[in-house]
Enzyme design. Structure first.
Site: not given
Length: 314
Positions: A12, A14, A16, A36, A45, A133
């Site tokens: 979350g 990152g 996008i 984390r 962050k 993927k």
């Protein structure tokens, strides 16, 4: 499903992921972010974490490599959305294992946010990422986990990177003098949209029964353009004709071989999209997918024309 489905976003903070977290919280979902402990105290962050706190986001400590932490987090929610980066895509098997053990998840959206990997034929090294993927998709299906695959095709945030010569990331706006165009610039399929728009559609689809076990394609008609059409649109914005250099496909392939990462990956993606036009080579059929702007006409997406306007005035 209940409109207040509890949603967990993994990855979350990152590129996008932070938009998905915000969209979930603003849509009224009890929103959880798996982070984390080191991320909470990371000064890089800090702004993202504070933004999440102001939105009422609930932080759950854990990571992909701690199975019990994953299971404990997943048991608290209804929906799991993964937004992990490319280097962690393969590790999503750990999320699948945890979802299977938890046994309560109504929907899983793996980290896709690109082309339809079941239908796009890429060149290396992009082909390897696509295969990974695909393997994650098959693993989800094999375990019988309800899913939605989010096919966003491209981000507006990468547009400057693409328009500037071979991924020159030093510029903050499209070029105003010269431009290098991969291939002949004619294939359609450069479906660019803002990250906020992608996040809005993601949250809309996450608990929509119509998108259960299907792919949601974000393909806004106004943003489905060729390379030449995008350049022409930009030229009109700045009132100037750019000097264009067209690079044939075989030369692009040679540059891919010569380049080092991450440029090698970016060029292989660019070749797949711009030279081969892979994103527009298939029709979206109801048997496997739905188109986002048709399904959610209430979401007002930003057009490429609107997006470029902000740079033209600079």
């Amino acid at each position: 499903m209940d409109v207040n489905s509890k949603i967990l976003i993994i990855g979350g903070t990152g590129n996008i992921g932070k938009y998905v977290v915000e969209a979930s919280a603003k849509a009224g979902h009890p929103t959880f972010a798996l982070v984390r402990e080191s991320t909470i105290s990371d000064p890089k962050k800090a702004a993202i974490i504070e933004s999440f706190k102001s939105l009422g986001v609930i932080f759950l400590h854990g990571d992909l490599h701690n199975h019990q932490q994953l299971v404990n987090a997943i048991k608290q929610v209804d929906i799991v959305i993964s937004a992990v980066g490319g280097d962690l895509v393969a590790h999503q098997v750990k999320i699948i294992e945890a979802i299977k053990e938890a046994g309560n998840i109504k929907r899983f959206l793996p980290s896709e946010f690109g082309g339809d990997v079941d239908r796009v034929h890429a060149v290396e090294p992009a082909a390897s990422l696509c295969r990974t993927k695909v393997e994650i998709r098959r693993a989800i299906e094999a375990e019988g986990i309800p899913y939605t695959y989010l096919v966003s095709n491209g981000f507006a945030g990468y547009l400057n990177y693409i328009l500037n010569n071979f991924g020159d990331s030093g510029s903050t706006s499209p070029p105003r003098d010269k431009i290098v165009i991969l291939g002949d610039g004619n294939p359609k399929g450069i479906r660019k949209k803002l990250e906020e728009d992608i996040a809005a559609y993601t949250i809309k689809a996450a608990d929509d029964l119509r998108t259960l076990n299907k792919s949601l394609y974000i393909s806004p008609p106004a943003n489905t353009l060729s390379y030449n059409e995008i350049v022409s649109l930009w030229e009109k914005k700045i009132g100037k004709t750019l000097e264009k250099t067209y690079v044939p496909g075989d030369e692009v392939l040679k540059k891919i071989q010569e380049a080092s990462m991450p440029l090698k990956l970016l060029l292989s993606l660019a070749y797949t999209v711009f030279v081969k036009g892979e994103l527009a080579k298939f029709e979206i059929k109801a048997s496997f997918g739905m188109e986002a702007t048709e399904l959610y006409p209430d979401v007002k997406y930003t057009t490429l024309d609107e997006y470029l306007s902000q740079f033209a005035s600079n």
